[in-house]
Motif scaffolding. Structure first.
Motif, PDB file in Angstrom:
ATOM      1  N   LEU A  41      60.752 -46.450 -29.966  1.00 35.94           N
ATOM      2  CA  LEU A  41      59.598 -47.015 -29.544  1.00 35.94           C
ATOM      3  C   LEU A  41      59.133 -46.606 -28.374  1.00 35.94           C
ATOM      4  O   LEU A  41      58.152 -46.176 -27.920  1.00 35.94           O
ATOM      5  CB  LEU A  41      59.320 -48.596 -29.814  1.00 35.94           C
ATOM      6  CG  LEU A  41      59.629 -49.193 -31.371  1.00 35.94           C
ATOM      7  CD1 LEU A  41      59.230 -50.694 -31.070  1.00 35.94           C
ATOM      8  CD2 LEU A  41      58.482 -48.610 -32.011  1.00 35.94           C
ATOM      9  N   GLU A  42      60.396 -46.804 -27.209  1.00 33.79           N
ATOM     10  CA  GLU A  42      59.958 -46.423 -25.846  1.00 33.79           C
ATOM     11  C   GLU A  42      60.389 -45.150 -25.489  1.00 33.79           C
ATOM     12  O   GLU A  42      60.120 -44.517 -24.553  1.00 33.79           O
ATOM     13  CB  GLU A  42      60.712 -47.463 -25.057  1.00 33.79           C
ATOM     14  CG  GLU A  42      60.087 -48.887 -25.297  1.00 33.79           C
ATOM     15  CD  GLU A  42      61.148 -49.844 -24.553  1.00 33.79           C
ATOM     16  OE1 GLU A  42      61.794 -49.303 -23.606  1.00 33.79           O
ATOM     17  OE2 GLU A  42      60.703 -51.126 -24.558  1.00 33.79           O
ATOM     18  N   ASN A  43      61.056 -44.235 -26.538  1.00 33.40           N
ATOM     19  CA  ASN A  43      61.660 -42.800 -26.310  1.00 33.40           C
ATOM     20  C   ASN A  43      62.509 -43.006 -24.998  1.00 33.40           C
ATOM     21  O   ASN A  43      62.370 -42.071 -24.183  1.00 33.40           O
ATOM     22  CB  ASN A  43      60.598 -41.717 -26.126  1.00 33.40           C
ATOM     23  CG  ASN A  43      59.899 -41.781 -27.405  1.00 33.40           C
ATOM     24  OD1 ASN A  43      60.378 -41.627 -28.572  1.00 33.40           O
ATOM     25  ND2 ASN A  43      58.440 -42.009 -27.371  1.00 33.40           N
ATOM     26  N   THR A  44      63.556 -43.837 -24.921  1.00 32.58           N
ATOM     27  CA  THR A  44      64.454 -44.033 -23.872  1.00 32.58           C
ATOM     28  C   THR A  44      65.818 -43.991 -24.369  1.00 32.58           C
ATOM     29  O   THR A  44      65.983 -44.055 -25.630  1.00 32.58           O
ATOM     30  CB  THR A  44      63.927 -45.239 -22.662  1.00 32.58           C
ATOM     31  OG1 THR A  44      64.245 -46.331 -23.907  1.00 32.58           O
ATOM     32  CG2 THR A  44      62.829 -45.083 -22.444  1.00 32.58           C
ATOM     33  N   VAL A  45      66.818 -43.853 -23.505  1.00 30.01           N
ATOM     34  CA  VAL A  45      68.408 -43.768 -23.894  1.00 30.01           C
ATOM     35  C   VAL A  45      68.798 -44.928 -23.101  1.00 30.01           C
ATOM     36  O   VAL A  45      68.666 -45.000 -21.923  1.00 30.01           O
ATOM     37  CB  VAL A  45      68.919 -42.486 -23.573  1.00 30.01           C
ATOM     38  CG1 VAL A  45      70.442 -42.727 -24.062  1.00 30.01           C
ATOM     39  CG2 VAL A  45      68.465 -41.427 -24.348  1.00 30.01           C
ATOM     40  N   GLU A  46      69.639 -45.737 -23.874  1.00 36.12           N
ATOM     41  CA  GLU A  46      70.456 -46.660 -23.305  1.00 36.12           C
ATOM     42  C   GLU A  46      71.904 -46.656 -23.781  1.00 36.12           C
ATOM     43  O   GLU A  46      72.292 -46.234 -24.962  1.00 36.12           O
ATOM     44  CB  GLU A  46      70.127 -48.104 -23.714  1.00 36.12           C
ATOM     45  CG  GLU A  46      70.744 -49.245 -23.047  1.00 36.12           C
ATOM     46  CD  GLU A  46      70.005 -50.638 -23.179  1.00 36.12           C
ATOM     47  OE1 GLU A  46      70.086 -51.395 -22.490  1.00 36.12           O
ATOM     48  OE2 GLU A  46      69.072 -50.820 -24.155  1.00 36.12           O
ATOM     49  N   THR A  47      72.789 -47.153 -22.681  1.00 40.59           N
ATOM     50  CA  THR A  47      74.203 -46.923 -22.941  1.00 40.59           C
ATOM     51  C   THR A  47      74.682 -48.392 -23.295  1.00 40.59           C
ATOM     52  O   THR A  47      74.271 -49.354 -22.479  1.00 40.59           O
ATOM     53  CB  THR A  47      74.933 -46.256 -21.686  1.00 40.59           C
ATOM     54  OG1 THR A  47      74.505 -45.182 -21.500  1.00 40.59           O
ATOM     55  CG2 THR A  47      76.620 -46.278 -22.215  1.00 40.59           C
ATOM     56  N   ILE A  48      75.562 -48.652 -24.458  1.00 38.83           N
ATOM     57  CA  ILE A  48      75.936 -50.076 -24.682  1.00 38.83           C
ATOM     58  C   ILE A  48      77.649 -49.940 -24.720  1.00 38.83           C
ATOM     59  O   ILE A  48      78.133 -49.097 -25.457  1.00 38.83           O
ATOM     60  CB  ILE A  48      75.461 -50.552 -26.130  1.00 38.83           C
ATOM     61  CG1 ILE A  48      74.092 -50.708 -26.046  1.00 38.83           C
ATOM     62  CG2 ILE A  48      76.149 -51.759 -26.415  1.00 38.83           C
ATOM     63  CD1 ILE A  48      73.420 -50.937 -27.376  1.00 38.83           C
ATOM     64  N   TYR A  49      78.251 -50.485 -23.834  1.00 43.55           N
ATOM     65  CA  TYR A  49      79.531 -50.498 -23.897  1.00 43.55           C
ATOM     66  C   TYR A  49      80.126 -51.669 -24.658  1.00 43.55           C
ATOM     67  O   TYR A  49      79.742 -52.816 -24.565  1.00 43.55           O
ATOM     68  CB  TYR A  49      80.214 -50.739 -22.435  1.00 43.55           C
ATOM     69  CG  TYR A  49      79.807 -49.663 -21.554  1.00 43.55           C
ATOM     70  CD1 TYR A  49      80.440 -48.252 -21.593  1.00 43.55           C
ATOM     71  CD2 TYR A  49      78.817 -49.641 -20.559  1.00 43.55           C
ATOM     72  CE1 TYR A  49      79.969 -47.023 -20.895  1.00 43.55           C
ATOM     73  CE2 TYR A  49      78.314 -48.468 -19.812  1.00 43.55           C
ATOM     74  CZ  TYR A  49      79.052 -47.404 -20.109  1.00 43.55           C
ATOM     75  OH  TYR A  49      78.633 -46.279 -19.269  1.00 43.55           O
TER      76      TYR A  49
END
Length: 484
Positions: free
Chosen positions: A173-181
């Motif tokens: 939706l936001e065209n962003t990247v997130e990292t999940i550890y």
């Protein structure tokens, strides 16, 4: 973002895992990550039910024997373990309130499907997947330590040494990247039927878990074994899977002249699909005739009946036009019966995993059995697990470009997979397709920017290449695999 457990996918395997984690007292932070709601998953749409034998060792052994007879190259130890432990996992959910169909005396009703020697399929009308999913969703929502994140496409797993430590996720939706550890990462991403133009699968079933796992060194096996379901109603706007439980209740298959194909109704899916494919190659058309099934039985198939009614077909009076469609991925990420891969803290459950249960051809309704039982066995293992917090690695930075459209290229890939890597294959077709995929991969590498559409197409190409390579490398025809 950090979590104790990251589950990528939200079908019945993922939901079952959260259920078992909760029931067995593993009090951890859990993220359930997905592109779309559970209602769009393949397991939500499952019609048949759960193949299970309770108590009687003789009947359990028959179920094991039927499974191996169908799959041929099954891991016999894993098959025996999963089908033996299924009683514990499924009784747990039944005891928690999940209901199936019962007779007037309170005994569970069971159906018979192709390849089964006995009636052993627990069911709820012809919407078993929806019924089970809705029940499990309630359980998931009741766990306050579960965070459900949708509109998210996982495109990269993070690895330190031989340990998976989390994932990189694209927000659609936001065209962003997130990292999940995460201390534990579980792939429950489903199958790869959407790589084919004719399929019963949802659009997100592109084998993303396979591509993710392979990239960080997980072992992938048996990807040439794509199961095609023989009976589907196919129209441009919609494909309706016609449950083989109808054939178990007396429906039969006819050609366009009304001649019955004798003795094929309860063949395994691979054999019946090839029979229909061969006839269709010679211009034949096929129909599923339900007109001799009593009305009181047809009322148990409301989903199929109502869906076809919207196309003007009354199944009580009119035979249904049918075609085979890509349906189930029998191979996948190699795991043991607890979902463990060869990468530390990376697990795979459901259709994306190759536990050895399905071999070269899945026995009908064993998929939901596996999707509930392996998460149960995984939970038992996690009770003894080390829960060290995952370490943080360097964060990657990406350039996002959402201007490019990949729809035509995706459609072309799906058509070519159907035509050249479908029910019957040839080495020349496979080599042509392999070169096509390699060329498309090269074009994508020319631009380093990312977008949801590009990441999805890249994943489709990577998974398709694995299927094609596996098909080229196999010389023996067995189960769902057939090469001239």
């Amino acid at each position: 973002m950090h979590s104790d457990i990251l589950i990528i996918g939200n079908g019945i395997a993922a939901l079952s895992l959260v259920y078992h984690l909760t029931e067995l007292g593993i009090d951890k932070d859990i993220i359930v990550l997905s592109e779309e709601p559970t209602t769009r998953t393949n397991s939500y749409l499952a019609q048949g039910g759960i193949a299970i034998e309770f108590g009687n060792a003789t009947n359990k052994n028959k179920h094991i024997a039927d499974t191996i007879s169908c799959g041929i190259i099954n891991n016999q130890t894993s098959t025996t373990t999963i089908l033996s432990e299924a009683e514990n996992s499924i009784r747990s959910i039944i005891n928690s309130g999940l209901s199936f169909e019962y007779d007037h005396t309170g005994n569970l009703l069971k159906r018979r499907e192709g390849g089964h020697s006995e009636r052993r399929i627990l069911y709820h009308s012809d919407t078993s997947g929806k019924h089970i999913s809705d029940f499990l969703i309630q359980k998931v929502n009741a766990n306050k330590r579960v965070k459900v994140i949708q509109n998210s496409f996982c495109f990269k797993l993070l690895r330190e040494g031989n340990t998976c430590i989390g994932a990189e996720v694209y927000n659609t939706l936001e065209n962003t990247v997130e990292t999940i550890y995460a201390a534990k990462t579980i792939l429950a991403t489903g199958g790869a039927g959407a790589l084919y133009s004719n399929t019963s699968n949802s659009s997100q079933s592109i084998g993303s878990g396979i591509a993710l796992a392979k990239e960080i060194g997980a072992v992938i096996t048996n990807m040439e074994f794509i199961q095609f379901h023989p009976t589907a109603f196919v129209r441009k706007e919609k494909t309706i899977l016609i449950s083989e439980a109808l054939r178990g209740e007396g429906a039969y298959i006819k050609d366009r002249n009304g001649n019955r194909l004798d003795g094929v109704e309860l063949l395994t899916r691979d054999r019946l699909s090839r029979i229909l494919y061969d006839g269709m190659q010679n211009g034949e058309e096929y129909y599923l005739d339900c007109t001799d099934i009593p009305e009181e039985v047809l009322t148990k198939f409301d989903y199929v009946r109502n869906s076809l009614a919207s196309f003007g077909i009354d199944i009580s009076t009119t035979p249904i036009p049918i075609k085979p469609v890509a349906h189930y991925m029998c191979g996948g990420i190699t795991t043991d019966v607890q979902g463990k891969t060869n990468i530390e803290n990376l697990y795979a459950i459901g259709e994306t995993a190759d536990t050895g249960l399905h071999g070269a051809n899945r026995l009908a309704s064993n998929s939901l059995t596996e999707a509930i039982t392996v998460p149960y066995l995984l939970t038992l293992d996690l009770l003894k697990s080390d829960w060290k917090e995952s370490e943080t690695s360097n964060i990657n930075h990406y350039s996002v470009d959402i201007c490019r459209n990949y729809t035509i290229r995706i459609d072309s890939l799906r058509t070519m997979m159907w035509e050249k890597c479908g029910i019957v294959r040839t080495n020349s077709d496979l080599e042509y397709l392999r070169n096509y995929i390699a060329t498309e991969m090269g074009k994508l590498d020319e631009n380093s920017s990312i977008s949801y559409a590009k990441l999805k197409y890249k994943t489709m190409l990577e998974t398709a290449m694995i299927i094609v390579d596996s098909s080229i490398n196999r010389s023996e025809n067995v189960g769902t695999f057939w090469k001239k």
